[in-house]
Design a protein around this motif. Structure first.
Motif, PDB file in Angstrom:
ATOM      1  N   ARG A 113      -0.532   1.864 -26.924  1.00 44.20           N
ATOM      2  CA  ARG A 113      -0.863   2.227 -28.306  1.00 44.20           C
ATOM      3  C   ARG A 113      -2.336   2.603 -28.445  1.00 44.20           C
ATOM      4  O   ARG A 113      -2.669   3.618 -29.036  1.00 44.20           O
ATOM      5  CB  ARG A 113      -0.542   1.064 -29.250  1.00 44.20           C
ATOM      6  CG  ARG A 113      -0.803   1.385 -30.726  1.00 44.20           C
ATOM      7  CD  ARG A 113      -0.661   0.161 -31.612  1.00 44.20           C
ATOM      8  NE  ARG A 113      -1.680  -0.831 -31.383  1.00 44.20           N
ATOM      9  CZ  ARG A 113      -2.937  -0.753 -31.855  1.00 44.20           C
ATOM     10  NH1 ARG A 113      -3.315   0.280 -32.565  1.00 44.20           N
ATOM     11  NH2 ARG A 113      -3.801  -1.717 -31.617  1.00 44.20           N
ATOM     12  N   ILE A 114      -3.222   1.800 -27.880  1.00 43.77           N
ATOM     13  CA  ILE A 114      -4.659   2.030 -28.086  1.00 43.77           C
ATOM     14  C   ILE A 114      -5.213   3.141 -27.197  1.00 43.77           C
ATOM     15  O   ILE A 114      -6.263   3.703 -27.504  1.00 43.77           O
ATOM     16  CB  ILE A 114      -5.488   0.737 -27.921  1.00 43.77           C
ATOM     17  CG1 ILE A 114      -5.390   0.175 -26.508  1.00 43.77           C
ATOM     18  CG2 ILE A 114      -5.084  -0.283 -28.964  1.00 43.77           C
ATOM     19  CD1 ILE A 114      -6.176  -1.107 -26.270  1.00 43.77           C
ATOM     20  N   TYR A 122      -7.641  -2.667 -22.185  1.00 46.07           N
ATOM     21  CA  TYR A 122      -7.479  -3.706 -23.217  1.00 46.07           C
ATOM     22  C   TYR A 122      -8.831  -4.321 -23.582  1.00 46.07           C
ATOM     23  O   TYR A 122      -9.174  -4.442 -24.757  1.00 46.07           O
ATOM     24  CB  TYR A 122      -6.515  -4.773 -22.693  1.00 46.07           C
ATOM     25  CG  TYR A 122      -6.107  -5.813 -23.703  1.00 46.07           C
ATOM     26  CD1 TYR A 122      -5.150  -5.528 -24.660  1.00 46.07           C
ATOM     27  CD2 TYR A 122      -6.663  -7.085 -23.683  1.00 46.07           C
ATOM     28  CE1 TYR A 122      -4.753  -6.488 -25.585  1.00 46.07           C
ATOM     29  CE2 TYR A 122      -6.276  -8.047 -24.596  1.00 46.07           C
ATOM     30  CZ  TYR A 122      -5.320  -7.743 -25.547  1.00 46.07           C
ATOM     31  OH  TYR A 122      -4.933  -8.693 -26.457  1.00 46.07           O
ATOM     32  N   TYR A 175     -11.330  -1.965 -25.424  1.00 43.26           N
ATOM     33  CA  TYR A 175     -10.983  -1.767 -26.827  1.00 43.26           C
ATOM     34  C   TYR A 175     -11.371  -2.976 -27.683  1.00 43.26           C
ATOM     35  O   TYR A 175     -11.997  -2.826 -28.726  1.00 43.26           O
ATOM     36  CB  TYR A 175      -9.486  -1.487 -26.954  1.00 43.26           C
ATOM     37  CG  TYR A 175      -9.070  -1.091 -28.355  1.00 43.26           C
ATOM     38  CD1 TYR A 175      -9.228   0.218 -28.793  1.00 43.26           C
ATOM     39  CD2 TYR A 175      -8.538  -2.026 -29.237  1.00 43.26           C
ATOM     40  CE1 TYR A 175      -8.852   0.595 -30.069  1.00 43.26           C
ATOM     41  CE2 TYR A 175      -8.153  -1.669 -30.521  1.00 43.26           C
ATOM     42  CZ  TYR A 175      -8.314  -0.359 -30.941  1.00 43.26           C
ATOM     43  OH  TYR A 175      -7.950   0.006 -32.209  1.00 43.26           O
ATOM     44  N   TYR A 176     -11.005  -4.159 -27.258  1.00 43.87           N
ATOM     45  CA  TYR A 176     -11.230  -5.359 -28.062  1.00 43.87           C
ATOM     46  C   TYR A 176     -12.535  -6.085 -27.745  1.00 43.87           C
ATOM     47  O   TYR A 176     -12.981  -6.925 -28.521  1.00 43.87           O
ATOM     48  CB  TYR A 176     -10.059  -6.344 -27.906  1.00 43.87           C
ATOM     49  CG  TYR A 176      -8.815  -5.849 -28.563  1.00 43.87           C
ATOM     50  CD1 TYR A 176      -8.716  -5.772 -29.946  1.00 43.87           C
ATOM     51  CD2 TYR A 176      -7.730  -5.423 -27.806  1.00 43.87           C
ATOM     52  CE1 TYR A 176      -7.570  -5.290 -30.563  1.00 43.87           C
ATOM     53  CE2 TYR A 176      -6.577  -4.951 -28.413  1.00 43.87           C
ATOM     54  CZ  TYR A 176      -6.515  -4.890 -29.789  1.00 43.87           C
ATOM     55  OH  TYR A 176      -5.383  -4.413 -30.399  1.00 43.87           O
ATOM     56  N   ILE A 195       3.930  -7.218 -23.914  1.00 44.92           N
ATOM     57  CA  ILE A 195       3.195  -6.900 -25.149  1.00 44.92           C
ATOM     58  C   ILE A 195       1.838  -6.279 -24.848  1.00 44.92           C
ATOM     59  O   ILE A 195       1.351  -5.438 -25.611  1.00 44.92           O
ATOM     60  CB  ILE A 195       3.067  -8.147 -26.054  1.00 44.92           C
ATOM     61  CG1 ILE A 195       2.626  -7.727 -27.444  1.00 44.92           C
ATOM     62  CG2 ILE A 195       2.124  -9.169 -25.446  1.00 44.92           C
ATOM     63  CD1 ILE A 195       2.765  -8.833 -28.482  1.00 44.92           C
ATOM     64  N   ILE A 196       1.227  -6.649 -23.727  1.00 44.02           N
ATOM     65  CA  ILE A 196      -0.060  -6.046 -23.330  1.00 44.02           C
ATOM     66  C   ILE A 196       0.157  -4.579 -22.960  1.00 44.02           C
ATOM     67  O   ILE A 196      -0.636  -3.718 -23.335  1.00 44.02           O
ATOM     68  CB  ILE A 196      -0.711  -6.824 -22.170  1.00 44.02           C
ATOM     69  CG1 ILE A 196      -1.071  -8.246 -22.603  1.00 44.02           C
ATOM     70  CG2 ILE A 196      -1.922  -6.085 -21.624  1.00 44.02           C
ATOM     71  CD1 ILE A 196      -2.158  -8.323 -23.658  1.00 44.02           C
ATOM     72  N   ASP A 223       2.501  -2.633 -24.106  1.00 42.97           N
ATOM     73  CA  ASP A 223       2.737  -1.935 -25.371  1.00 42.97           C
ATOM     74  C   ASP A 223       1.429  -1.692 -26.118  1.00 42.97           C
ATOM     75  O   ASP A 223       1.196  -0.603 -26.652  1.00 42.97           O
ATOM     76  CB  ASP A 223       3.692  -2.737 -26.261  1.00 42.97           C
ATOM     77  CG  ASP A 223       5.078  -2.880 -25.654  1.00 42.97           C
ATOM     78  OD1 ASP A 223       5.433  -2.081 -24.764  1.00 42.97           O
ATOM     79  OD2 ASP A 223       5.806  -3.812 -26.068  1.00 42.97           O
ATOM     80  N   GLU A 224       0.582  -2.696 -26.149  1.00 40.09           N
ATOM     81  CA  GLU A 224      -0.696  -2.593 -26.863  1.00 40.09           C
ATOM     82  C   GLU A 224      -1.611  -1.575 -26.191  1.00 40.09           C
ATOM     83  O   GLU A 224      -2.246  -0.754 -26.856  1.00 40.09           O
ATOM     84  CB  GLU A 224      -1.360  -3.975 -26.916  1.00 40.09           C
ATOM     85  CG  GLU A 224      -2.640  -4.026 -27.695  1.00 40.09           C
ATOM     86  CD  GLU A 224      -2.447  -3.865 -29.191  1.00 40.09           C
ATOM     87  OE1 GLU A 224      -3.470  -3.797 -29.889  1.00 40.09           O
ATOM     88  OE2 GLU A 224      -1.302  -3.797 -29.679  1.00 40.09           O
ATOM     89  N   VAL A 225      -1.700  -1.616 -24.876  1.00 34.80           N
ATOM     90  CA  VAL A 225      -2.560  -0.667 -24.147  1.00 34.80           C
ATOM     91  C   VAL A 225      -2.042   0.759 -24.323  1.00 34.80           C
ATOM     92  O   VAL A 225      -2.829   1.689 -24.511  1.00 34.80           O
ATOM     93  CB  VAL A 225      -2.684  -1.071 -22.663  1.00 34.80           C
ATOM     94  CG1 VAL A 225      -3.280   0.051 -21.827  1.00 34.80           C
ATOM     95  CG2 VAL A 225      -3.528  -2.338 -22.543  1.00 34.80           C
ATOM     96  N   GLY A 249      -4.526 -13.304 -26.159  1.00 31.11           N
ATOM     97  CA  GLY A 249      -4.344 -12.042 -26.854  1.00 31.11           C
ATOM     98  C   GLY A 249      -5.294 -11.919 -28.031  1.00 31.11           C
ATOM     99  O   GLY A 249      -6.340 -12.574 -28.083  1.00 31.11           O
ATOM    100  N   ARG A 250      -4.921 -11.088 -28.977  1.00 31.91           N
ATOM    101  CA  ARG A 250      -5.803 -10.796 -30.115  1.00 31.91           C
ATOM    102  C   ARG A 250      -6.096 -12.016 -30.977  1.00 31.91           C
ATOM    103  O   ARG A 250      -7.064 -12.019 -31.720  1.00 31.91           O
ATOM    104  CB  ARG A 250      -5.223  -9.675 -30.962  1.00 31.91           C
ATOM    105  CG  ARG A 250      -5.276  -8.337 -30.251  1.00 31.91           C
ATOM    106  CD  ARG A 250      -4.799  -7.225 -31.115  1.00 31.91           C
ATOM    107  NE  ARG A 250      -3.364  -7.416 -31.366  1.00 31.91           N
ATOM    108  CZ  ARG A 250      -2.695  -6.767 -32.299  1.00 31.91           C
ATOM    109  NH1 ARG A 250      -3.294  -5.912 -33.076  1.00 31.91           N
ATOM    110  NH2 ARG A 250      -1.412  -6.973 -32.461  1.00 31.91           N
TER     111      ARG A 250
END
Length: 144
Positions: free
Chosen positions: A79-80, A103, A106-107, A72-73, A75-77, A123-124
């Motif tokens: 995406r961002i 990651y 961004y956050y 999932i990390i 996938d998230e990276v 995570g988030r």
């Protein structure tokens, strides 16, 4: 990199052959300290997660590599960042650190170490302070 005081009364300093104001040198020192602190923090996570071993698999096969990265990390990276990291990059230490930094940038653009640890652990969900209890043990183990 060598810093030494200029003989000129203008309070300018030589920086690798260039003149720089004291203010600029302080900014460089701050960036260097921040950079070193951040890199030391990443190494602390790597040591805690895997003792520097790139070949570890955890969380029932989901977490891989020195930073125990879940799919999932990735996938998230992707995406961002509009990059195309592959899941197998989790096995590569340098790629894992790059993924971690994207990651976090961004956050957690201020690179708050406690928030970084919470984000990496939960995570988030860690962005909600009401969820701090989810990561308190992890933060203690990282000695933050």
């Amino acid at each position: 990199m060598h810093f030494y005081k200029s003989h000129k009364p203008t309070h300018l300093y030589h920086l690798n052959g260039h003149l720089a104001s004291l203010n600029r040198l302080n900014q460089i020192d701050t960036v260097t300290i921040t950079f070193n602190k951040w890199n030391n923090f990443i190494q602390r996570i790597i040591e805690y997660e895997t003792s520097q071993s790139e070949n570890l698999i955890g969380d029932n096969g989901l977490a891989i590599g020195v930073l125990q990265i879940h799919p999932i990390i990735i996938d998230e990276v992707n995406r961002i960042s509009n990059k195309q990291f592959m899941y197998l990059y989790r096995w590569d230490k340098d790629k894992s650190i790059e993924i971690f930094n994207i990651y976090q940038d961004y956050y957690n653009p201020q690179h708050d170490l406690v928030l970084a640890g919470r984000l990496w652990n939960a995570g988030r969900k860690a962005l909600n302070v009401n969820n701090d209890y989810l990561t308190d043990d992890y933060i203690k183990k990282l000695k933050l």
